[in-house]
Design a protein around this motif. Sequence first.
Motif, short mmCIF file in Angstrom:
data_model
loop_
_atom_site.label_atom_id
_atom_site.label_comp_id
_atom_site.label_asym_id
_atom_site.label_seq_id
_atom_site.Cartn_x
_atom_site.Cartn_y
_atom_site.Cartn_z
N GLU A 180 59.22 -32.10 -32.24
CA GLU A 180 58.23 -31.39 -31.45
C GLU A 180 58.88 -30.82 -30.19
OE1 GLU A 180 54.86 -31.14 -31.91
OE2 GLU A 180 54.53 -32.52 -33.57
N ILE A 181 58.45 -29.63 -29.78
CA ILE A 181 58.89 -29.08 -28.50
C ILE A 181 58.49 -30.03 -27.37
CG2 ILE A 181 58.64 -27.16 -26.87
CD1 ILE A 181 58.20 -25.32 -29.23
N PHE B 142 44.81 -41.49 -27.81
CA PHE B 142 45.24 -40.58 -28.88
C PHE B 142 44.06 -40.22 -29.79
CE2 PHE B 142 46.89 -40.88 -33.41
CZ PHE B 142 47.10 -39.51 -33.53
N LEU B 143 43.89 -38.90 -30.00
CA LEU B 143 42.88 -38.40 -30.94
C LEU B 143 43.54 -37.37 -31.84
CD1 LEU B 143 39.80 -38.27 -31.74
CD2 LEU B 143 39.72 -36.22 -30.32
N ARG C 291 45.42 -33.94 -19.97
CA ARG C 291 45.16 -33.69 -21.40
C ARG C 291 46.31 -32.88 -21.98
NH1 ARG C 291 42.32 -29.45 -23.84
NH2 ARG C 291 41.48 -28.81 -21.81
N MET C 292 46.78 -33.29 -23.16
CA MET C 292 47.90 -32.62 -23.81
C MET C 292 47.54 -32.32 -25.26
SD MET C 292 51.87 -33.77 -23.77
CE MET C 292 53.17 -32.63 -24.19
N ASP C 293 47.26 -31.05 -25.52
CA ASP C 293 46.95 -30.62 -26.88
C ASP C 293 47.38 -29.16 -27.04
OD1 ASP C 293 45.04 -29.11 -25.54
OD2 ASP C 293 43.37 -30.43 -26.07
N MET D 115 50.97 -34.91 -30.56
CA MET D 115 52.19 -34.69 -29.79
C MET D 115 52.44 -35.77 -28.74
SD MET D 115 51.04 -31.36 -27.50
CE MET D 115 50.48 -30.40 -28.90
N ILE D 116 51.46 -36.59 -28.37
CA ILE D 116 51.69 -37.61 -27.34
C ILE D 116 52.20 -38.92 -27.92
CG2 ILE D 116 49.87 -36.62 -25.89
CD1 ILE D 116 48.31 -39.30 -26.39
#
Length: 748
Positions: free
Chosen positions: A266-267, A439-440, A523-525, A555-556
């Motif tokens: 992943e980047i 995580f979702l 938030r990271m999406d 990605m997390i």
Amino acid sequence: MKEKKYADVIIDISHEKVDRTFQYKIPEALRETVLVGTSVMVPFGRGNRLSAGYVVEITDQAEFDEEKMKEIYSLSKQKVSPSEDALKLAVFLKETYGSTMIAALKTVLPVKREVKAKEKKTIVRQMTGEEIRSLLAESIRKHQTGKTRFLAALTEEKKLPYELVTGKLHIAPSTIKSLISQQVITVETESYYRNPVRLEAGRREEKKLSNEQQAIVDTVIADRDAEICKTYLIHGITGSGKTEVYLSLIEETVKRGRQCIMLIPEIALTYQTLLRFYKRFGDRVSVLNSSLSEGERYDQCERARKGEIDVIIGPRSALFVPFEKLGMIVIDEEHEPSYKSETMPRYHARETAEYLASLKGASLVLGSATPSLEAYSRAKKGEYELFTLTRRLTGGRLADVSVVDLRKELKEGNRSIFSRKLQELIEDRLSRKEQIMLFLNRRGYAGFVSCRSCGLVMKCPHCDVSLSQHRGGKLVCHYCGYEMQEPKKCPSCGSPYILGFKAGTQQIEDQIRKRFPGAGVLRMDADTTRRKGSYEEILSSFAGEEADILLGTQMIVKGHDFPKVTLMGVLAADLSLNDSDYHCGERTFQLLTQAAGRAGRGVRKGEVVIQTYQPDHYSITLAANQDYEAFYEEEMGYRELMGYPPAEHLLAILFTSKEEGQALSAAEETGRILRNYQEESGRSDGSVIGPSKAAVSKINDIYRFVIYCKEKDYQKLLIYKELTENYRKNLPGNSAFVQFDFDPVNIY
């Protein structure tokens, strides 16, 4: 020696009907410059339109009448030419994964055309200070205000940046040209590389390897020194220090004058990985990924080709960086499906890296806490050398895992997305100033929108998929981008009860802020990481303890190391179990194991809460116990029973067309041809399945049908591919397009 007069050229047109070489005469003037791999311009077709192409072979044998043969027109000025090794790699991709040659060539070229170098201009004074002051007095007398500003600056500085002169001093180009012609100044130009790495890495971290880690490094490097180059699989629990092993292996390889590729899935992982490598290798390490500008990508490839960098870090496409002295390829988190290309050619980085390593005499190192069944089964057979890391670097044990049954929560009146146990633990960690990750496995503000009265689901009119609800009352198709406003009433029955299922990261972020108002949330999406540099900003902010909670999608959970995180909450563990894909059990186990590994990586004890509607599923119970061996045995039994990879090989043949009838008829006729071949060769029926509609049967008004073929022998699938291609070539007028995917990681 015979003179090389003819070139076999592959034309830069990705179509199966021109997927072959065309022979051209090499003009006398180009005989010294046209080589294998050279990009050329040639007249092509009845109109002799100039087209770009690549020379794949040079010969002295004419394939047909020389009088009728066309000549190469010129070299292509902008196209990047592949090396001989890149051409071999392209042939491998074409033959192994069933693509056109030109598509394979474009894949192995990380940059397709030359990009003009960045230039730094400096204005240099050529006269003495006394002479400049004399000119300054004259310009003041003549009221030449711009020239006066410029000359005044030159009395103080002998050299001035060009941008400062044209920008801050507002000097016109005509004034600069005038002073150049008078020999008052000259302009010096210096080319420089665009550098995507902007880090303040600090001092190198010196970490002593454990006995387990050192044993791996010693074995691989001893093989390397003995010129034994093979594939190794490192199965290490989360937090066991696989990255430290990679760093040591790469450092030893670089000391021996060889270059290394470090693949990450992943980047989002680039920032932390690059930081650790930069501390070790300084500016001899760089990065290559899709977030770079065209110029940055080109410059990194040039630096690699010239030997000015030793290590390149990046996702799948970084595999094709033009290293001349490649000594090692490392693939971290090798189980990740992102290592399989979703566009033609549908190559897998693992198998492609094996071929590239054999081509270059390099070692290949794979690593994962949850290896893919394909890699682990090959290690079990002795095809890969297997290493295991069983202890965490910190000396601590794996996090304690609790599985919460959401059905029971609902029965007891808890309608929140957070179970009572998770709420209590979040409050506890916030009070102790420790960090939390949630995580979702979902994207967007909400899931699909449906009518509670008649059951209508709002779908994209072009793609046969449900529209996703976003902020501002918008419904969006994540395939083609179609948008519409959310209706107030059901278009079918008129009911006002048409609502979205609020289970997206944006919605959950809102709930976190309401339930825990004092907590800092990041938030990271997919929506928050679109802007260049956004990954690094979010991750560095969380690492710097600027937020208490990091909420995100897949990605997390992949490879991040935050020592202050002591709680991981998995909000909907079994969403991935409901995919119509034979990988769903494996994917769920991997995601949950990786997620659990994010907690307790420092000295403090970690805790994990897995919320699920299927608490007894083996993927969930074994992930909670961190028992990979038991999961492998269970999942392999299922694969062998059903004939799925790696027990057998699988070929997906996708037929697409704007005309549904053409796609279907091509698929049906192909199915008949493949079954006839089976009967004629005495093979049993059952390994050709379909055709049937793809799971998403229409995307952007393109209809999709699929055939699946199962075989234990991979070579037999190549025969199916060849039979399909021959049928398509002999079928004029049918506009159906065919794609092949060997051992797909995602089912159509």
